[in-house]
Design a protein around this motif. Structure first.
Motif, PDB file in Angstrom:
ATOM      1  N   LYS A 197      34.752  42.277  38.625  1.00  0.00           N
ATOM      2  CA  LYS A 197      34.949  43.533  39.352  1.00  0.00           C
ATOM      3  C   LYS A 197      33.867  44.505  38.908  1.00  0.00           C
ATOM      4  N   LEU A 198      33.173  45.056  39.899  1.00  0.00           N
ATOM      5  CA  LEU A 198      32.076  45.961  39.595  1.00  0.00           C
ATOM      6  C   LEU A 198      32.553  47.413  39.538  1.00  0.00           C
ATOM      7  N   PHE A 199      31.696  48.281  39.044  1.00  0.00           N
ATOM      8  CA  PHE A 199      32.020  49.712  38.959  1.00  0.00           C
ATOM      9  C   PHE A 199      32.334  50.301  40.328  1.00  0.00           C
ATOM     10  N   ALA A 232      26.751  46.846  35.604  1.00  0.00           N
ATOM     11  CA  ALA A 232      27.477  47.159  36.836  1.00  0.00           C
ATOM     12  C   ALA A 232      28.891  46.584  36.832  1.00  0.00           C
ATOM     13  N   ILE A 233      29.201  45.778  35.824  1.00  0.00           N
ATOM     14  CA  ILE A 233      30.500  45.090  35.782  1.00  0.00           C
ATOM     15  C   ILE A 233      31.488  45.882  34.934  1.00  0.00           C
ATOM     16  N   ALA A 234      32.711  46.001  35.447  1.00  0.00           N
ATOM     17  CA  ALA A 234      33.773  46.640  34.656  1.00  0.00           C
ATOM     18  C   ALA A 234      34.506  45.577  33.839  1.00  0.00           C
ATOM     19  N   TYR A 235      34.879  44.492  34.509  1.00  0.00           N
ATOM     20  CA  TYR A 235      35.536  43.399  33.778  1.00  0.00           C
ATOM     21  C   TYR A 235      35.434  42.119  34.594  1.00  0.00           C
ATOM     22  N   TYR A 236      35.705  41.016  33.946  1.00  0.00           N
ATOM     23  CA  TYR A 236      35.699  39.733  34.655  1.00  0.00           C
ATOM     24  C   TYR A 236      36.667  38.773  33.985  1.00  0.00           C
TER      25      TYR A 236
END
Lengths: 243, 136
Positions: A197-199, A232-236
């Motif tokens: 999930k991106l920003f 740019a990534i919040a979490y994965y």
């Protein structure tokens, strides 16, 4: 060079007084000055060369980390510690080749040996046995050889303990990215599917095919590759798909 | 989210600003101090610079000061505490998500969070964590 002042020698040789003074205090003779000095002093070149110490081995002193500032090709003309009565030659005193006296161990070498012995977990008696005599009785050359041997041993031990490609890393979690690296390595080996999930709220999903400290690369379902910047990534999450 | 992370986010939104351009716009002699804050998360305790940054980005000074109090070290302290006390961590992200779960590991860049039993862990990027329960 008794019997001649430095100024007189300068006139005879053309070598400046400061350089002559450095030669007197032990500086290496420049090869071209051998002949000039020998001629001025009316002695053979080999007499001057005989006064010169053999060049030290071209290695770094392990105890101080200093490089020997004197190139190997230049012999040293050092004043003998206690020269015997020099014979006279045409009014100029020339000291004969002095018997070589091994310089004693230096303070810095003693400290380095103590430190190294502590690092190696050696007791004082073990150290003395390893050295063959008390450290204080070693010559500088013997101390240098022992230190070099121990440092090489330590360095080969350290390199054999290291995994190939493993860089030196701090041990604190705040200073390493080891956990995420391991997680991604395992996920890639397992052929896991990564969903990020991106920003900006976008979601992207695909098989993890590569990563770096700053990026993740996915193979999307349509066969295309997509590289995501971690910034740019919040979490994965990674999940291994059932076969 | 630390001040460094927040400033990097604000700068990314403006696109055109390189670090040297930012330094010039702020009247700083060089970008060294700004790099220390953004890249190395150093708290340089220079309130004058924080005020200038707030004016430049059009953000309230209080907002930057709020982030300044949420340093990476403060987040680490929180993660350490919940991990030691076996409590679930509660992390509010910039995306608006609030993730709760057991901290499995954390390091320089990310936090491994187990949000539910028998589910793959969620890897949260540290720079995405905006807030967490502060001690005291």
């Amino acid at each position: 060079m008794k019997g001649l002042t430095l100024e007189q020698l300068q006139v005879r040789t053309g070598i400046p007084v400061p350089v002559l003074r450095q030669y007197e205090s032990g500086r290496m003779l420049r090869p071209q000055d051998h002949v000039k000095l020998a001629r001025a002093l009316s002695v053979g070149v080999e007499v001057l060369k005989a006064r010169s110490d053999p060049p030290p081995p071209p290695s770094k002193s392990p105890d101080t980390g200093r490089r020997n500032p004197l190139p190997q090709s230049r012999p040293a003309l050092r004043p003998a510690a206690k020269p015997p009565a020099p014979p006279k030659s045409n009014g100029v005193d020339i000291a004969p080749a002095a018997p070589k006296v091994e310089p004693p161990i230096r303070e810095a070498q003693l400290r380095a040996i103590d430190t190294l012995a502590m690092k190696l977990g050696m007791l004082p008696e073990e150290l003395a046995a390893d050295l063959g005599k008390p450290a204080q009785q070693l010559s500088a050359r013997e101390a240098r050889a022992w230190l070099r041997e121990q440092y090489e041993r330590l360095s080969s031990q350290a390199s054999s303990n290291k995994m190939p490609g493993q860089a030196r890393r701090a041990a604190l979690p705040e200073a390493v990215d080891t956990f995420e690296l391991k997680y991604l390595t395992d996920a890639q080996r397992a052929g896991a599917r990564l969903t990020a999930k991106l920003f900006n709220g976008e979601m992207h999903s695909g098989r993890l095919i590569g990563f770096s400290p700053y990026t993740l690369t996915l193979r999307l379902d349509d066969g295309h590759e997509m590289t995501l910047q971690k910034l740019a990534i919040a979490y994965y999450t990674c999940a291994v798909e059932a076969a | 989210m630390s001040l460094g992370d927040h400033l990097r986010f604000l700068r990314a939104l403006r696109h055109e600003d390189g670090m040297n351009g930012l330094a010039a716009a702020l009247g700083e002699a060089d970008a060294r101090k700004l790099r220390e804050i953004e890249y190395r998360y150093r708290d340089l305790s220079d309130e004058d610079l924080v005020r200038k940054l707030a004016a430049y980005y059009g953000a309230p000074v209080e907002e930057l000061m709020w982030h300044r109090a949420r340093s990476r070290r403060a987040l680490s302290d929180y993660l350490l505490a919940v991990h030691a006390e076996k409590r679930p961590a509660e992390l509010r992200l910039r995306t608006g998500d609030v993730l709760t779960g057991r901290v499995v590991w954390w390091d320089l860049a990310a936090i491994g969070l187990e949000t539910a039993d028998n589910q793959p862990i969620v890897v949260v990027q540290r720079h995405a964590v905006v807030d967490w329960p502060l001690a005291g």
